[in-house]
Design a protein around this motif. Sequence first.
Motif, PDB file in Angstrom:
ATOM      1  N   HIS A 192     -96.991  91.432  34.417  1.00 25.10           N
ATOM      2  CA  HIS A 192     -96.849  91.298  35.865  1.00 25.10           C
ATOM      3  C   HIS A 192     -95.371  91.363  36.230  1.00 25.10           C
ATOM      4  O   HIS A 192     -94.522  90.774  35.570  1.00 25.10           O
ATOM      5  N   SER A 193     -95.047  92.049  37.298  1.00 25.85           N
ATOM      6  CA  SER A 193     -93.653  92.212  37.706  1.00 25.85           C
ATOM      7  C   SER A 193     -93.366  91.567  39.053  1.00 25.85           C
ATOM      8  O   SER A 193     -92.351  91.852  39.672  1.00 25.85           O
ATOM      9  N   GLY A 194     -94.253  90.689  39.530  1.00 22.77           N
ATOM     10  CA  GLY A 194     -93.999  89.990  40.779  1.00 22.77           C
ATOM     11  C   GLY A 194     -94.288  90.798  42.017  1.00 22.77           C
ATOM     12  O   GLY A 194     -93.794  90.477  43.100  1.00 22.77           O
ATOM     13  N   ILE A 195     -95.096  91.851  41.891  1.00 25.87           N
ATOM     14  CA  ILE A 195     -95.416  92.686  43.052  1.00 25.87           C
ATOM     15  C   ILE A 195     -96.104  91.868  44.143  1.00 25.87           C
ATOM     16  O   ILE A 195     -95.836  92.035  45.334  1.00 25.87           O
ATOM     17  N   GLY A 196     -96.988  90.978  43.727  1.00 25.55           N
ATOM     18  CA  GLY A 196     -97.709  90.156  44.697  1.00 25.55           C
ATOM     19  C   GLY A 196     -96.769  89.324  45.547  1.00 25.55           C
ATOM     20  O   GLY A 196     -96.910  89.247  46.770  1.00 25.55           O
ATOM     21  N   MET A 197     -95.779  88.691  44.896  1.00 28.34           N
ATOM     22  CA  MET A 197     -94.838  87.856  45.633  1.00 28.34           C
ATOM     23  C   MET A 197     -93.907  88.696  46.511  1.00 28.34           C
ATOM     24  O   MET A 197     -93.462  88.244  47.565  1.00 28.34           O
ATOM     25  N   ILE A 198     -93.594  89.914  46.067  1.00 28.92           N
ATOM     26  CA  ILE A 198     -92.803  90.815  46.916  1.00 28.92           C
ATOM     27  C   ILE A 198     -93.597  91.126  48.189  1.00 28.92           C
ATOM     28  O   ILE A 198     -93.045  91.151  49.298  1.00 28.92           O
ATOM     29  N   ASN A 199     -94.901  91.354  48.030  1.00 28.83           N
ATOM     30  CA  ASN A 199     -95.758  91.588  49.199  1.00 28.83           C
ATOM     31  C   ASN A 199     -95.753  90.382  50.126  1.00 28.83           C
ATOM     32  O   ASN A 199     -95.734  90.517  51.352  1.00 28.83           O
ATOM     33  N   VAL A 200     -95.784  89.189  49.525  1.00 30.08           N
ATOM     34  CA  VAL A 200     -95.769  87.969  50.332  1.00 30.08           C
ATOM     35  C   VAL A 200     -94.462  87.892  51.133  1.00 30.08           C
ATOM     36  O   VAL A 200     -94.480  87.668  52.346  1.00 30.08           O
ATOM     37  N   GLU A 201     -93.337  88.088  50.448  1.00 21.94           N
ATOM     38  CA  GLU A 201     -92.037  88.017  51.122  1.00 21.94           C
ATOM     39  C   GLU A 201     -91.934  89.047  52.242  1.00 21.94           C
ATOM     40  O   GLU A 201     -91.462  88.742  53.344  1.00 21.94           O
ATOM     41  N   ASN A 202     -92.360  90.271  51.959  1.00 21.32           N
ATOM     42  CA  ASN A 202     -92.289  91.326  52.977  1.00 21.32           C
ATOM     43  C   ASN A 202     -93.172  91.001  54.179  1.00 21.32           C
ATOM     44  O   ASN A 202     -92.808  91.273  55.329  1.00 21.32           O
ATOM     45  N   THR A 203     -94.345  90.429  53.907  1.00 22.21           N
ATOM     46  CA  THR A 203     -95.267  90.083  54.995  1.00 22.21           C
ATOM     47  C   THR A 203     -94.710  88.948  55.828  1.00 22.21           C
ATOM     48  O   THR A 203     -94.819  88.946  57.060  1.00 22.21           O
ATOM     49  N   VAL A 204     -94.098  87.955  55.164  1.00 24.66           N
ATOM     50  CA  VAL A 204     -93.479  86.837  55.886  1.00 24.66           C
ATOM     51  C   VAL A 204     -92.349  87.348  56.785  1.00 24.66           C
ATOM     52  O   VAL A 204     -92.222  86.940  57.944  1.00 24.66           O
ATOM     53  N   LYS A 205     -91.533  88.254  56.255  1.00 24.15           N
ATOM     54  CA  LYS A 205     -90.428  88.823  57.046  1.00 24.15           C
ATOM     55  C   LYS A 205     -90.948  89.590  58.261  1.00 24.15           C
ATOM     56  O   LYS A 205     -90.301  89.626  59.306  1.00 24.15           O
ATOM     57  N   LYS A 206     -92.117  90.192  58.095  1.00 26.05           N
ATOM     58  CA  LYS A 206     -92.728  90.951  59.195  1.00 26.05           C
ATOM     59  C   LYS A 206     -92.918  90.078  60.424  1.00 26.05           C
ATOM     60  O   LYS A 206     -92.847  90.555  61.565  1.00 26.05           O
ATOM     61  N   TYR A 207     -93.149  88.769  60.192  1.00 29.39           N
ATOM     62  CA  TYR A 207     -93.368  87.832  61.302  1.00 29.39           C
ATOM     63  C   TYR A 207     -92.161  86.904  61.493  1.00 29.39           C
ATOM     64  O   TYR A 207     -92.298  85.818  62.069  1.00 29.39           O
ATOM     65  N   ASN A 208     -91.004  87.352  60.993  1.00 26.33           N
ATOM     66  CA  ASN A 208     -89.749  86.605  61.152  1.00 26.33           C
ATOM     67  C   ASN A 208     -89.830  85.188  60.587  1.00 26.33           C
ATOM     68  O   ASN A 208     -89.205  84.258  61.110  1.00 26.33           O
ATOM     69  N   GLY A 209     -90.604  85.045  59.512  1.00 29.63           N
ATOM     70  CA  GLY A 209     -90.716  83.750  58.867  1.00 29.63           C
ATOM     71  C   GLY A 209     -89.703  83.599  57.744  1.00 29.63           C
ATOM     72  O   GLY A 209     -89.020  84.552  57.361  1.00 29.63           O
ATOM     73  N   SER A 210     -89.592  82.390  57.213  1.00 31.33           N
ATOM     74  CA  SER A 210     -88.696  82.125  56.089  1.00 31.33           C
ATOM     75  C   SER A 210     -89.521  81.823  54.845  1.00 31.33           C
ATOM     76  O   SER A 210     -90.597  81.227  54.922  1.00 31.33           O
ATOM     77  N   PHE A 211     -88.990  82.231  53.688  1.00 25.11           N
ATOM     78  CA  PHE A 211     -89.689  82.097  52.406  1.00 25.11           C
ATOM     79  C   PHE A 211     -88.763  81.399  51.420  1.00 25.11           C
ATOM     80  O   PHE A 211     -87.606  81.793  51.259  1.00 25.11           O
ATOM     81  N   MET A 212     -89.272  80.345  50.758  1.00 29.00           N
ATOM     82  CA  MET A 212     -88.473  79.610  49.793  1.00 29.00           C
ATOM     83  C   MET A 212     -89.351  79.252  48.602  1.00 29.00           C
ATOM     84  O   MET A 212     -90.501  78.843  48.767  1.00 29.00           O
ATOM     85  N   SER A 213     -88.819  79.413  47.382  1.00 27.99           N
ATOM     86  CA  SER A 213     -89.544  78.985  46.186  1.00 27.99           C
ATOM     87  C   SER A 213     -88.591  78.245  45.268  1.00 27.99           C
ATOM     88  O   SER A 213     -87.395  78.551  45.205  1.00 27.99           O
ATOM     89  N   GLU A 214     -89.127  77.262  44.536  1.00 25.39           N
ATOM     90  CA  GLU A 214     -88.291  76.407  43.697  1.00 25.39           C
ATOM     91  C   GLU A 214     -89.082  75.917  42.487  1.00 25.39           C
ATOM     92  O   GLU A 214     -90.279  75.601  42.594  1.00 25.39           O
ATOM     93  N   PHE A 215     -88.408  75.871  41.341  1.00 27.09           N
ATOM     94  CA  PHE A 215     -89.010  75.307  40.133  1.00 27.09           C
ATOM     95  C   PHE A 215     -88.190  74.088  39.714  1.00 27.09           C
ATOM     96  O   PHE A 215     -86.982  74.175  39.515  1.00 27.09           O
ATOM     97  N   LYS A 216     -88.876  72.938  39.601  1.00 26.81           N
ATOM     98  CA  LYS A 216     -88.183  71.698  39.249  1.00 26.81           C
ATOM     99  C   LYS A 216     -89.185  70.698  38.682  1.00 26.81           C
ATOM    100  O   LYS A 216     -90.261  70.491  39.253  1.00 26.81           O
ATOM    101  N   ASP A 217     -88.832  70.081  37.554  1.00 22.28           N
ATOM    102  CA  ASP A 217     -89.648  69.020  36.948  1.00 22.28           C
ATOM    103  C   ASP A 217     -91.087  69.472  36.718  1.00 22.28           C
ATOM    104  O   ASP A 217     -92.043  68.763  37.055  1.00 22.28           O
TER     105      ASP A 217
END
Length: 254
Positions: free
Chosen positions: A216-241
């Motif tokens: 997997h190369s993260g295509i799904g998440m790229i689609n998510v980010e692009n779709t969020v931008k389409k509606y002027n939304g913000s996208f944040m992801s974090e890995f911790k603990d």
Amino acid sequence: MAETNNEALLISLLWVCISIFLADIYIYYLFNKLASLYNQKSQFMMLQQEKNLQTKYYNELENKYTEYRQLAHDINRHLGILDELYSNGHLNEAEEYATQIKKMMDSSKIAVHTNNKIINILVNDKIDTAQRNDIEFIYNCEDTALSFIDDIDLTIILSNLLDNAFEECMNNKAEHNTINLCICQINNFNIINLTNTCYTPPQLNHNRYLSTKAGHSGIGMINVENTVKKYNGSFMSEFKDHLFTTQITFTQML
């Protein structure tokens, strides 16, 4: 005269060398441009393929949701038939009919009811998945003003986030896995927050987390980010603990 000819020859050779050098640079530029265009085309095709799969997934889940709504619509008729069977003393037939109704209800039950059809369809589908795979699925889905997002676009966002979270939890072989989904409205912001246990640290590439799944190369998440931008939304992801969190925020559309 000979010296003049030699100088002219040297100048000609120099220009030939310069021309070859410039031609090499131009050919190199063309090759890079073609390679870039090919990569862009390949990524675009993968993104479109992912969107087509999400559309198919949405249609399948919508059919299931429609079946439930039809059953809910007919429940009074079913209850009337049961009442008639019991009233006429046909107890065996009544019990058999009640069993059939229960099976239909179990196969199309819906635990989440919001004002958004897509949230209802996707979250209820994952409730069944969580139960089958012994995953603790915590969900808080409020009525939110997400009607400005097209059904297919909201499907792309939610299904990718949920699929990634569930695939991680089903594959990491941990004793206990938790997925926590919150869809809510705070002041003028509509928020989608998803956290799941994650024991394999995802790799970062250009400030984007790559999928930990092989192939997997993260295509799904790229689609998510692009779709969020389409509606002027913000996208944040974090890995911790050992937790992976994704938060999407939209400003409420007035």
